[in-house]
Design a protein around this motif. Structure first.
Motif, PDB file in Angstrom:
ATOM      1  N   GLY A 178      -0.691 -18.773  -2.135  1.00 39.59           N
ATOM      2  CA  GLY A 178      -0.171 -18.338  -3.431  1.00 39.59           C
ATOM      3  C   GLY A 178      -0.076 -16.838  -3.598  1.00 39.59           C
ATOM      4  N   SER A 179      -0.460 -16.077  -2.591  1.00 40.02           N
ATOM      5  CA  SER A 179      -0.337 -14.621  -2.652  1.00 40.02           C
ATOM      6  C   SER A 179       1.081 -14.186  -2.297  1.00 40.02           C
ATOM      7  CB  SER A 179      -1.328 -13.956  -1.688  1.00 40.02           C
ATOM      8  OG  SER A 179      -2.659 -14.212  -2.065  1.00 40.02           O
ATOM      9  N   LEU A 180       1.435 -12.971  -2.700  1.00 37.38           N
ATOM     10  CA  LEU A 180       2.676 -12.369  -2.252  1.00 37.38           C
ATOM     11  C   LEU A 180       2.431 -11.628  -0.950  1.00 37.38           C
ATOM     12  CD1 LEU A 180       4.345 -10.825  -5.430  1.00 37.38           C
ATOM     13  CD2 LEU A 180       4.641 -13.091  -4.436  1.00 37.38           C
ATOM     14  N   VAL A 181       3.367 -11.755  -0.033  1.00 34.60           N
ATOM     15  CA  VAL A 181       3.300 -11.039   1.242  1.00 34.60           C
ATOM     16  C   VAL A 181       4.509 -10.108   1.293  1.00 34.60           C
ATOM     17  CG1 VAL A 181       3.219 -11.233   3.746  1.00 34.60           C
ATOM     18  CG2 VAL A 181       2.169 -13.008   2.313  1.00 34.60           C
ATOM     19  N   ILE A 182       4.240  -8.816   1.363  1.00 37.73           N
ATOM     20  CA  ILE A 182       5.297  -7.807   1.312  1.00 37.73           C
ATOM     21  C   ILE A 182       5.321  -7.063   2.644  1.00 37.73           C
ATOM     22  CG2 ILE A 182       6.240  -5.846   0.043  1.00 37.73           C
ATOM     23  CD1 ILE A 182       4.428  -6.655  -2.301  1.00 37.73           C
ATOM     24  N   ALA A 231      -3.860   3.466  -5.403  1.00 34.60           N
ATOM     25  CA  ALA A 231      -4.723   3.057  -6.520  1.00 34.60           C
ATOM     26  C   ALA A 231      -4.265   1.733  -7.118  1.00 34.60           C
ATOM     27  CB  ALA A 231      -4.752   4.140  -7.592  1.00 34.60           C
ATOM     28  N   VAL A 232      -2.951   1.499  -7.105  1.00 30.95           N
ATOM     29  CA  VAL A 232      -2.419   0.235  -7.611  1.00 30.95           C
ATOM     30  C   VAL A 232      -2.889  -0.919  -6.736  1.00 30.95           C
ATOM     31  CG1 VAL A 232      -0.293  -1.078  -7.984  1.00 30.95           C
ATOM     32  CG2 VAL A 232      -0.438   1.308  -8.714  1.00 30.95           C
ATOM     33  N   LEU A 233      -2.800  -0.759  -5.422  1.00 34.19           N
ATOM     34  CA  LEU A 233      -3.234  -1.826  -4.520  1.00 34.19           C
ATOM     35  C   LEU A 233      -4.732  -2.081  -4.669  1.00 34.19           C
ATOM     36  CD1 LEU A 233      -1.813  -3.629  -2.413  1.00 34.19           C
ATOM     37  CD2 LEU A 233      -2.874  -2.199  -0.674  1.00 34.19           C
ATOM     38  N   LEU A 234      -5.491  -1.025  -4.926  1.00 38.65           N
ATOM     39  CA  LEU A 234      -6.930  -1.171  -5.146  1.00 38.65           C
ATOM     40  C   LEU A 234      -7.189  -2.003  -6.404  1.00 38.65           C
ATOM     41  CD1 LEU A 234      -9.426  -0.073  -3.618  1.00 38.65           C
ATOM     42  CD2 LEU A 234      -9.492   1.791  -5.286  1.00 38.65           C
ATOM     43  N   ALA A 235      -6.463  -1.711  -7.471  1.00 45.19           N
ATOM     44  CA  ALA A 235      -6.626  -2.475  -8.707  1.00 45.19           C
ATOM     45  C   ALA A 235      -6.200  -3.926  -8.534  1.00 45.19           C
ATOM     46  CB  ALA A 235      -5.832  -1.818  -9.836  1.00 45.19           C
ATOM     47  N   LEU A 236      -5.213  -4.162  -7.700  1.00 45.28           N
ATOM     48  CA  LEU A 236      -4.721  -5.515  -7.466  1.00 45.28           C
ATOM     49  C   LEU A 236      -5.610  -6.317  -6.515  1.00 45.28           C
ATOM     50  CD1 LEU A 236      -0.911  -4.742  -7.092  1.00 45.28           C
ATOM     51  CD2 LEU A 236      -1.933  -6.182  -8.866  1.00 45.28           C
ATOM     52  N   ASP A 237      -6.650  -5.688  -5.962  1.00 42.53           N
ATOM     53  CA  ASP A 237      -7.480  -6.333  -4.940  1.00 42.53           C
ATOM     54  C   ASP A 237      -6.620  -6.818  -3.784  1.00 42.53           C
ATOM     55  OD1 ASP A 237      -9.930  -5.905  -6.123  1.00 42.53           O
ATOM     56  OD2 ASP A 237      -9.958  -7.809  -7.191  1.00 42.53           O
ATOM     57  N   GLY A 238      -5.685  -5.975  -3.351  1.00 42.89           N
ATOM     58  CA  GLY A 238      -4.791  -6.335  -2.271  1.00 42.89           C
ATOM     59  C   GLY A 238      -5.446  -6.256  -0.904  1.00 42.89           C
ATOM     60  N   ARG A 278      -0.666  -7.868   1.346  1.00 40.06           N
ATOM     61  CA  ARG A 278      -0.875  -9.138   0.652  1.00 40.06           C
ATOM     62  C   ARG A 278      -1.453  -8.855  -0.733  1.00 40.06           C
ATOM     63  NH1 ARG A 278      -0.627 -13.180   4.475  1.00 40.06           N
ATOM     64  NH2 ARG A 278      -1.714 -14.624   3.107  1.00 40.06           N
ATOM     65  N   VAL A 279      -0.819  -9.425  -1.755  1.00 38.42           N
ATOM     66  CA  VAL A 279      -1.201  -9.138  -3.138  1.00 38.42           C
ATOM     67  C   VAL A 279      -1.414 -10.452  -3.887  1.00 38.42           C
ATOM     68  CG1 VAL A 279      -0.505  -8.043  -5.293  1.00 38.42           C
ATOM     69  CG2 VAL A 279       0.136  -7.003  -3.110  1.00 38.42           C
ATOM     70  N   LEU A 310      10.163 -11.731  -7.115  1.00 46.05           N
ATOM     71  CA  LEU A 310       8.799 -12.219  -6.917  1.00 46.05           C
ATOM     72  C   LEU A 310       7.776 -11.168  -7.318  1.00 46.05           C
ATOM     73  CD1 LEU A 310       9.081 -14.104  -3.498  1.00 46.05           C
ATOM     74  CD2 LEU A 310       8.761 -15.113  -5.770  1.00 46.05           C
ATOM     75  N   VAL A 311       8.024  -9.920  -6.948  1.00 45.93           N
ATOM     76  CA  VAL A 311       7.106  -8.847  -7.321  1.00 45.93           C
ATOM     77  C   VAL A 311       7.100  -8.654  -8.831  1.00 45.93           C
ATOM     78  CG1 VAL A 311       6.563  -6.396  -7.063  1.00 45.93           C
ATOM     79  CG2 VAL A 311       7.388  -7.690  -5.095  1.00 45.93           C
ATOM     80  N   ARG A 312       8.259  -8.654  -9.440  1.00 46.33           N
ATOM     81  CA  ARG A 312       8.342  -8.448 -10.884  1.00 46.33           C
ATOM     82  C   ARG A 312       7.639  -9.566 -11.649  1.00 46.33           C
ATOM     83  NH1 ARG A 312      12.691  -4.869 -12.392  1.00 46.33           N
ATOM     84  NH2 ARG A 312      13.102  -6.087 -14.265  1.00 46.33           N
ATOM     85  N   ARG A 313       7.707 -10.791 -11.122  1.00 42.11           N
ATOM     86  CA  ARG A 313       7.113 -11.925 -11.830  1.00 42.11           C
ATOM     87  C   ARG A 313       5.613 -12.033 -11.591  1.00 42.11           C
ATOM     88  NH1 ARG A 313       9.504 -16.738  -9.440  1.00 42.11           N
ATOM     89  NH2 ARG A 313      11.394 -15.812 -10.323  1.00 42.11           N
ATOM     90  N   HIS A 314       5.180 -11.791 -10.349  1.00 41.83           N
ATOM     91  CA  HIS A 314       3.798 -12.087  -9.989  1.00 41.83           C
ATOM     92  C   HIS A 314       2.921 -10.855  -9.765  1.00 41.83           C
ATOM     93  CE1 HIS A 314       4.900 -16.252  -9.654  1.00 41.83           C
ATOM     94  NE2 HIS A 314       5.780 -16.012  -8.700  1.00 41.83           N
ATOM     95  N   ALA A 315       3.505  -9.678  -9.633  1.00 43.28           N
ATOM     96  CA  ALA A 315       2.725  -8.446  -9.408  1.00 43.28           C
ATOM     97  C   ALA A 315       3.428  -7.298 -10.111  1.00 43.28           C
ATOM     98  CB  ALA A 315       2.565  -8.172  -7.916  1.00 43.28           C
ATOM     99  N   GLY A 316       3.602  -7.460 -11.423  1.00 43.66           N
ATOM    100  CA  GLY A 316       4.375  -6.488 -12.199  1.00 43.66           C
ATOM    101  C   GLY A 316       3.833  -5.076 -12.148  1.00 43.66           C
TER     102      GLY A 316
END
Length: 286
Positions: free
Chosen positions: A69-73, A128-135, A172-173, A87-93
C-alpha cells in the motif's frame, strides 16, 4: 568556470550503473538531473574522475503502488512529475506541495527526487519532507538492494548513508491521505534555499490532534524532526492556543548555523513561528 576533466558513462540498466560505480570507486559520481552536481563541478568544489549518467535508465522513473500500500517513486522522477502525479497528489500530498516550492520551473523540470535526497543538503526542501513522511530509500549495490529509513539516511552535512558503489533507485512513502499537511518555508527570494522550512502532517480524531509529524529544513547538519513539539501535540485539543504552546518547543534539540542569511537565534525563532503556521494549516485551523 570549466569543470576539471572526467570520464563519462551512460548505462541503460541499474546493474550496469552499479558496475560503473564499482569500477570508478570513490572517484565516481552519479549524474541525475544535474541541478546540484553541475554547479559544484563548475565551481571546482568536486573533482570526480568518472560521471555515471543514469538519465537513460527507464526503471528509475515513475510512480506506482506496491502490495503493502505504499507509494514507490523512482529516483529519477522529476520534481515536476512528482507535483503532477495523481498517486502522489492523492496519497502523499505533502510531498507534492513541497516539491512545488523547489527553486523555479526550469529546475523542477530537470531536478529529480532521488538527486535531491542523495545530495543531502539540509537546506533542501525534500529531505525534511521525507523524514516527516517516515519514508524509506532503496539503494542498489554490488551486494544487492537494501532499504534505508529516512531517519538513518541523512548522516551529516551533504552526506548520506549511500556507499560509493551504491545507487539510489527508489523512494518508498507510506500513504497519508487521512492526514492534513502543509509545507511552510521562509526564503529570501523565490529561487533561494529555505532559510528555515517546516513540513507538517497532522491526523485529527474526535476534535483532538491524535498525531503529528514535523520535519525541519535547515535547522542543523541534517534534516530533523521537531520531536518535542510532536510530543506536546499528541492528544492535544484542536485549539490554536495549544498549537502555539507546542510550537514554542520546535527548536529544541536543533543546531542551526549562523550565516549570511540568518543567525542561529533567528532560525530558532523562525522554526517556532513556521511550525505554528504549518501545524495550524495542516490541522485545518488557519
Amino acid at each position: 568556470m570549466i569543470p576539471a576533466a572526467f570520464d563519462y558513462a551512460r548505462p541503460h540498466t541499474v546493474d550496469d550503473a552499479v558496475r560503473a560505480l564499482a569500477d570508478g570507486g570513490d572517484e565516481a559520481k552519479v549524474l541525475a538531473g544535474g541541478q546540484s552536481l553541475i554547479p559544484i563541478l563548475r565551481l571546482r568544489l568536486a573533482f570526480p574522475e568518472l560521471l555515471v549518467d543514469v538519465g537513460r535508465i527507464p526503471e528509475l522513473r515513475g510512480v506506482r503502488e506496491d502490495a503493502s500500500g505504499s507509494l514507490v517513486i523512482g529516483a529519477m522522477t522529476t520534481h515536476h512529475d512528482v507535483i503532477h502525479d495523481p498517486l502522489v497528489r492523492r496519497h502523499a500530498g505533502l510531498l507534492a506541495a513541497a516539491a512545488k516550492t523547489v527553486a523555479d520551473p526550469a529546475v523542477r523540470h530537470r531536478g529529480t527526487l532521488g538527486g535531491s535526497l542523495s545530495h543531502a543538503d539540509p537546506a533542501g526542501d525534500l529531505p525534511a519532507v521525507l523524514l516527516a513522511l517516515d519514508g524509506e530509500l532503496v539503494a542498489a549495490g554490488p551486494q544487492g538492494r537494501r532499504t534505508i529509513p529516512a531517519a538513518e539516511f541523512f548522516t551529516d552535512y551533504l552526506q548520506s548513508a549511500l556507499r560509493p558503489d551504491e545507487l539510489l533507485v527508489e523512494v518508498r512513502v507510506p500513504k497519508t491521505e487521512n492526514w492534513g499537511f502543509h509545507y511552510e518555508k521562509f526564503n529570501l527570494s523565490a529561487q533561494a534555499w529555505a532559510v528555515v522550512g517546516v513540513a507538517a502532517l497532522v491526523r485529527r480524531d474526535d476534535g483532538r490532534l491524535a498525531e503529528s509529524r514535523i520535519g525541519l529544513t535547515n535547522m542543523g547538519a541534517t534534516p530533523l524532526r521537531a520531536s518535542a513539539t510532536e510530543e506536546a501535540l499528541a492528544g492535544a485539543d484542536a485549539d490554536p492556543a495549544a498549537v502555539a504552546r507546542a510550537a514554542e518547543a520546535a527548536a529544541e534539540g536543533t543546531r542551526p548555523a549562523s550565516d549570511l542569511s540568518a543567525s542561529r537565534e533567528y532560525r530558532e525563532h523562525l522554526a517556532r513561528v513556521l511550525t505554528r503556521r504549518a501545524v495550524l494549516a495542516a490541522a485545518g485551523m488557519e
